[in-house]
Design a protein around this motif. Structure first.
Motif, PDB file in Angstrom:
ATOM      1  N   LEU A   1      -4.869   8.655  11.997  1.00 44.86           N
ATOM      2  CA  LEU A   1      -5.622   8.083  10.889  1.00 44.86           C
ATOM      3  C   LEU A   1      -5.106   6.699  10.521  1.00 44.86           C
ATOM      4  O   LEU A   1      -5.886   5.790  10.236  1.00 44.86           O
ATOM      5  N   LEU A   2      -3.789   6.529  10.545  1.00 44.51           N
ATOM      6  CA  LEU A   2      -3.232   5.214  10.233  1.00 44.51           C
ATOM      7  C   LEU A   2      -3.688   4.200  11.267  1.00 44.51           C
ATOM      8  O   LEU A   2      -3.953   3.040  10.945  1.00 44.51           O
ATOM      9  N   ASN A   3      -3.777   4.666  12.489  1.00 48.49           N
ATOM     10  CA  ASN A   3      -4.290   3.806  13.549  1.00 48.49           C
ATOM     11  C   ASN A   3      -5.741   3.419  13.257  1.00 48.49           C
ATOM     12  O   ASN A   3      -6.142   2.260  13.397  1.00 48.49           O
ATOM     13  N   ARG A   4      -6.491   4.412  12.802  1.00 43.29           N
ATOM     14  CA  ARG A   4      -7.914   4.183  12.535  1.00 43.29           C
ATOM     15  C   ARG A   4      -8.122   3.164  11.401  1.00 43.29           C
ATOM     16  O   ARG A   4      -9.071   2.393  11.429  1.00 43.29           O
ATOM     17  N   VAL A   5      -7.226   3.172  10.392  1.00 40.65           N
ATOM     18  CA  VAL A   5      -7.375   2.203   9.305  1.00 40.65           C
ATOM     19  C   VAL A   5      -6.521   0.956   9.563  1.00 40.65           C
ATOM     20  O   VAL A   5      -6.395   0.099   8.696  1.00 40.65           O
ATOM     21  N   GLY A   6      -5.913   0.888  10.748  1.00 41.22           N
ATOM     22  CA  GLY A   6      -5.200  -0.325  11.148  1.00 41.22           C
ATOM     23  C   GLY A   6      -3.849  -0.518  10.506  1.00 41.22           C
ATOM     24  O   GLY A   6      -3.444  -1.641  10.202  1.00 41.22           O
ATOM     25  N   ILE A   7      -3.100   0.570  10.284  1.00 46.52           N
ATOM     26  CA  ILE A   7      -1.809   0.467   9.594  1.00 46.52           C
ATOM     27  C   ILE A   7      -0.681   1.021  10.464  1.00 46.52           C
ATOM     28  O   ILE A   7       0.392   1.327   9.968  1.00 46.52           O
ATOM     29  N   THR A   8      -0.888   1.205  11.753  1.00 45.52           N
ATOM     30  CA  THR A   8       0.110   1.859  12.600  1.00 45.52           C
ATOM     31  C   THR A   8       1.499   1.254  12.434  1.00 45.52           C
ATOM     32  O   THR A   8       2.491   1.973  12.337  1.00 45.52           O
ATOM     33  N   GLU A   9       1.545  -0.070  12.396  1.00 46.99           N
ATOM     34  CA  GLU A   9       2.835  -0.769  12.358  1.00 46.99           C
ATOM     35  C   GLU A   9       3.668  -0.405  11.137  1.00 46.99           C
ATOM     36  O   GLU A   9       4.888  -0.405  11.184  1.00 46.99           O
ATOM     37  N   GLN A  10       2.972  -0.082  10.033  1.00 47.06           N
ATOM     38  CA  GLN A  10       3.685   0.083   8.758  1.00 47.06           C
ATOM     39  C   GLN A  10       4.025   1.526   8.431  1.00 47.06           C
ATOM     40  O   GLN A  10       4.414   1.827   7.316  1.00 47.06           O
ATOM     41  N   ALA A  11       3.903   2.438   9.404  1.00 46.60           N
ATOM     42  CA  ALA A  11       4.017   3.874   9.103  1.00 46.60           C
ATOM     43  C   ALA A  11       5.320   4.242   8.413  1.00 46.60           C
ATOM     44  O   ALA A  11       5.349   5.138   7.580  1.00 46.60           O
ATOM     45  N   ASP A  12       6.406   3.539   8.727  1.00 48.96           N
ATOM     46  CA  ASP A  12       7.693   3.918   8.159  1.00 48.96           C
ATOM     47  C   ASP A  12       8.070   3.109   6.921  1.00 48.96           C
ATOM     48  O   ASP A  12       9.125   3.315   6.341  1.00 48.96           O
ATOM     49  N   LYS A  13       7.176   2.203   6.521  1.00 49.63           N
ATOM     50  CA  LYS A  13       7.470   1.426   5.318  1.00 49.63           C
ATOM     51  C   LYS A  13       7.120   2.241   4.074  1.00 49.63           C
ATOM     52  O   LYS A  13       6.488   3.286   4.161  1.00 49.63           O
ATOM     53  N   TYR A  14       7.515   1.706   2.930  1.00 47.32           N
ATOM     54  CA  TYR A  14       7.161   2.339   1.666  1.00 47.32           C
ATOM     55  C   TYR A  14       6.002   1.570   1.039  1.00 47.32           C
ATOM     56  O   TYR A  14       5.822   0.382   1.306  1.00 47.32           O
ATOM     57  N   PRO A  15       5.202   2.254   0.227  1.00 45.94           N
ATOM     58  CA  PRO A  15       4.003   1.616  -0.315  1.00 45.94           C
ATOM     59  C   PRO A  15       4.261   0.246  -0.940  1.00 45.94           C
ATOM     60  O   PRO A  15       3.479  -0.683  -0.738  1.00 45.94           O
ATOM     61  N   ALA A  16       5.383   0.108  -1.654  1.00 43.27           N
ATOM     62  CA  ALA A  16       5.643  -1.147  -2.349  1.00 43.27           C
ATOM     63  C   ALA A  16       5.794  -2.328  -1.386  1.00 43.27           C
ATOM     64  O   ALA A  16       5.672  -3.478  -1.782  1.00 43.27           O
ATOM     65  N   GLN A  17       6.075  -2.018  -0.108  1.00 48.50           N
ATOM     66  CA  GLN A  17       6.257  -3.097   0.864  1.00 48.50           C
ATOM     67  C   GLN A  17       4.944  -3.561   1.473  1.00 48.50           C
ATOM     68  O   GLN A  17       4.931  -4.454   2.318  1.00 48.50           O
ATOM     69  N   LEU A  18       3.838  -2.923   1.075  1.00 46.33           N
ATOM     70  CA  LEU A  18       2.531  -3.242   1.667  1.00 46.33           C
ATOM     71  C   LEU A  18       1.692  -4.085   0.720  1.00 46.33           C
ATOM     72  O   LEU A  18       1.878  -4.049  -0.494  1.00 46.33           O
ATOM     73  N   SER A  19       0.758  -4.831   1.293  1.00 50.14           N
ATOM     74  CA  SER A  19      -0.193  -5.568   0.457  1.00 50.14           C
ATOM     75  C   SER A  19      -1.181  -4.585  -0.155  1.00 50.14           C
ATOM     76  O   SER A  19      -1.266  -3.427   0.265  1.00 50.14           O
ATOM     77  N   GLY A  20      -1.913  -5.050  -1.154  1.00 54.12           N
ATOM     78  CA  GLY A  20      -2.893  -4.188  -1.816  1.00 54.12           C
ATOM     79  C   GLY A  20      -3.913  -3.616  -0.845  1.00 54.12           C
ATOM     80  O   GLY A  20      -4.217  -2.423  -0.866  1.00 54.12           O
ATOM     81  N   GLY A  21      -4.412  -4.473   0.029  1.00 59.59           N
ATOM     82  CA  GLY A  21      -5.422  -4.021   0.992  1.00 59.59           C
ATOM     83  C   GLY A  21      -4.867  -2.956   1.921  1.00 59.59           C
ATOM     84  O   GLY A  21      -5.531  -1.964   2.222  1.00 59.59           O
ATOM     85  N   GLN A  22      -3.613  -3.172   2.345  1.00 59.40           N
ATOM     86  CA  GLN A  22      -2.982  -2.171   3.215  1.00 59.40           C
ATOM     87  C   GLN A  22      -2.762  -0.868   2.463  1.00 59.40           C
ATOM     88  O   GLN A  22      -3.001   0.214   2.998  1.00 59.40           O
ATOM     89  N   GLN A  23      -2.319  -0.981   1.212  1.00 57.13           N
ATOM     90  CA  GLN A  23      -2.104   0.236   0.424  1.00 57.13           C
ATOM     91  C   GLN A  23      -3.393   1.030   0.281  1.00 57.13           C
ATOM     92  O   GLN A  23      -3.406   2.250   0.411  1.00 57.13           O
ATOM     93  N   GLN A  24      -4.483   0.326   0.027  1.00 58.74           N
ATOM     94  CA  GLN A  24      -5.736   1.049  -0.166  1.00 58.74           C
ATOM     95  C   GLN A  24      -6.197   1.693   1.133  1.00 58.74           C
ATOM     96  O   GLN A  24      -6.778   2.778   1.130  1.00 58.74           O
ATOM     97  N   ARG A  25      -5.921   1.055   2.256  1.00 60.74           N
ATOM     98  CA  ARG A  25      -6.295   1.672   3.533  1.00 60.74           C
ATOM     99  C   ARG A  25      -5.443   2.915   3.797  1.00 60.74           C
ATOM    100  O   ARG A  25      -5.941   3.912   4.324  1.00 60.74           O
TER     101      ARG A  25
END
Ligand SMILES: Nc1ncnc2c1ncn2[C@@H]1O[C@H](COP(=O)(O)OP(=O)(O)O)[C@@H](O)[C@H]1O
Ligand SMILES: [Mg+2]
Lengths: 223, 244
Positions: B122-146
């Motif tokens: 699913l993370l791959n499907r929403v384009g977030i594969t790279e960030q799987a091990d990060k924490y939400p606070a480290q992501l941009s708003g758009g990435q968080q929503q995905r």
């Protein structure tokens, strides 16, 4: 020189060290027991107060307010000297643990409550929307975040419980303070008392520093 | 075919104030319904009544044949109804991967490995594969929503509710979230989307619903609502929006 011989007498210190050591172990045992039991009790009370059925909410609140109002020394003496009149006879250790836990539970309940209430509504809503049960929501989502928020006040409470263990000496508990006073009587010299004071400080100072560090970090975090 | 969601005469009060003044709505399976309307018109309240994040005094909601009420069946309903919030509401103490894995493990009983596999897909499907091990606070708003969308999808819900999913985003991140939602709409999942993105509603919506003052004023195809609105209030709202 007389002053040093009186208050920091090396010979007396070495002679009474074994006695102080056994006292210290008792103090630590009493403190750790009471802190752990108080944490469990406090968490239970906080959850009851926030989410319990109406009448249990009121009872929890009553408990919390009551045992934050009663002086610990008074409670301890009631438990140890008054309860035997109704057939409840506790050992000094049990009486002291009961008194310390009872009061610490009331304080930690308020700390946990504040922590849980600090978690944004959205966290609860996201958990519920995913179909998590109330229990799962608490264990996996809410409490881990709440505990993190309240580690500084919880540490503070630990310090208080550790200090308050000294009150147990009034019910003949052979803790650090009690052993120190006894050693003083035996040696006819106050060095053991001074040593005890230093030992208390050595145990608690690191915790005090830890709390200061937390508080500094919080200030940086919130800016 | 029986509707997958049906609301009958739902009235919601906050104290004296009526936020919903009698809502009747049916949504068919696979439909993408976009809800538009001025702020405070009751859009959020309406979709929050579907999974009972908001309780109501009068009326009934049935989801997939189950009456939504405060009992054991509620969790069964919520398993089938995913929700995406305006403010993401990711779990900040869990990694992105864990955010997506948690509910399938706890609620659907997936093993750790199954849940991880599904989450990575699913993370791959929403384009977030790279960030799987990060924490939400480290992501941009758009990435968080995905990630939040992936988290909802991980439960394989029959219905997805979106409450203004792009309103808290910086403008340059709106597109990436709308793209994910657009591709979702093609999978046949039922979607109810509260949105101010009129372009999205027009292109992706099967049906558009206009709300005002706690009532459904008008509902119809995007063409009908945007090009030939029947009601005065709809026309005024669209005029005001288009002027910006
Ligand atoms: N928790 C609440 N307490 C009191 N009033 C509320 C609450 N939530 C929403 N409302 C009121 O209900 C109305 C509808 O709110 P909402 O459904 O959030 O509107 P929308 O999503 O269309 O902007 C608004 O007037 C709002 O002020
Ligand atoms: Mg809203």
């Amino acid at each position: 020189m007389r002053l040093i011989d009186t208050f920091f007498n090396a010979r007396v210190f070495i002679e009474t060290l074994p006695l102080l050591w056994t006292g210290l172990l008792v103090t630590i045992e009493l403190g750790v027991f009471s802190i752990v039991l108080g944490l469990v009790l406090g968490l239970g009370l906080a959850l009851l107060r926030l989410y319990g059925p109406r009448f249990l909410q009121i009872l929890a609140r009553l408990y919390i307010d009551l045992f934050r109002s009663v002086p610990l020394l008074v409670l301890l003496i009631v438990i140890y000297y008054a309860l035997p009149f109704v057939g409840i006879r506790l050992s000094p250790f049990a009486a002291a643990t009961t008194a310390l836990t009872t009061v610490s539970g009331a304080y930690t309940a308020e700390i946990f409550r504040a922590g849980i209430e600090a978690i944004p509504r959205g966290q609860f809503e996201a958990s519920m929307a995913l179909g998590l049960s109330w229990r799962q929501m608490m264990i996996d989502i809410i409490l881990p975040q709440a505990v993190k928020v309240v580690i500084p006040p919880l540490t503070n409470n630990c310090i208080n419980v550790m200090k308050d263990t000294a009150l147990a000496s009034v019910v003949a508990m052979p803790d650090l303070l009690k052993q120190a006073t006894q050693a003083q009587a035996l040696a006819a010299n106050p060095t053991p008392l001074i040593s005890a004071a230093v030992i208390y400080i050595l145990i608690l100072w690191p915790l005090v520093l830890l709390v200061s560090r937390f508080e500094k970090k919080m200030k940086v975090g919130t800016r | 075919m029986a509707p997958i969601i049906s609301m009958k005469g739902v009235i919601k009060r906050f104290g004296q104030f009526q936020a919903l003044r009698g809502i009747d709505l049916e949504v068919t399976e696979g439909e993408v319904l976009c809800i538009i309307g001025p702020s405070g018109s009751g859009k959020s309240t309406l979709i929050r009544c579907i999974n009972l994040l908001e309780t109501y005094e009068v009326g009934a909601v049935v989801v997939d044949g189950i009456l939504v009420q405060e009992d054991q069946s509620l969790q069964a309903v919520r398993r089938e109804v995913g929700m995406v919030f305006q403010s993401f509401n990711l779990f900040p103490h869990l990694s992105v991967l864990r955010n997506v894995m948690l509910a399938p493990m706890r609620v659907r009983g997936l093993t750790m490995l199954e849940a991880q596999k599904r989450a990575l897909e699913l993370l791959n499907r929403v384009g977030i594969t790279e960030q799987a091990d990060k924490y939400p606070a480290q992501l941009s708003g758009g990435q968080q929503q995905r990630v939040a969308i992936a988290r909802a999808l991980a439960m394989e819900p029959k219905v997805l509710l979106f409450d203004e999913p792009t309103s808290a985003l910086d403008p340059e991140m709106v597109g990436e979230v709308l793209d994910v939602m657009r591709s979702l709409a093609q999978t046949g999942v039922t979607m109810i989307v509260v949105t101010h993105e009129m372009g999205f509603a027009r292109q992706v919506g099967d049906r558009v619903l206009f709300m005002d003052g706690g009532l459904i004023v008008e509902t119809g195809t995007p063409e009908k609502i945007f090009d030939a609105p029947q009601e005065e209030r709809t026309r005024n709202f669209l005029k005001a929006i288009l002027q910006h």
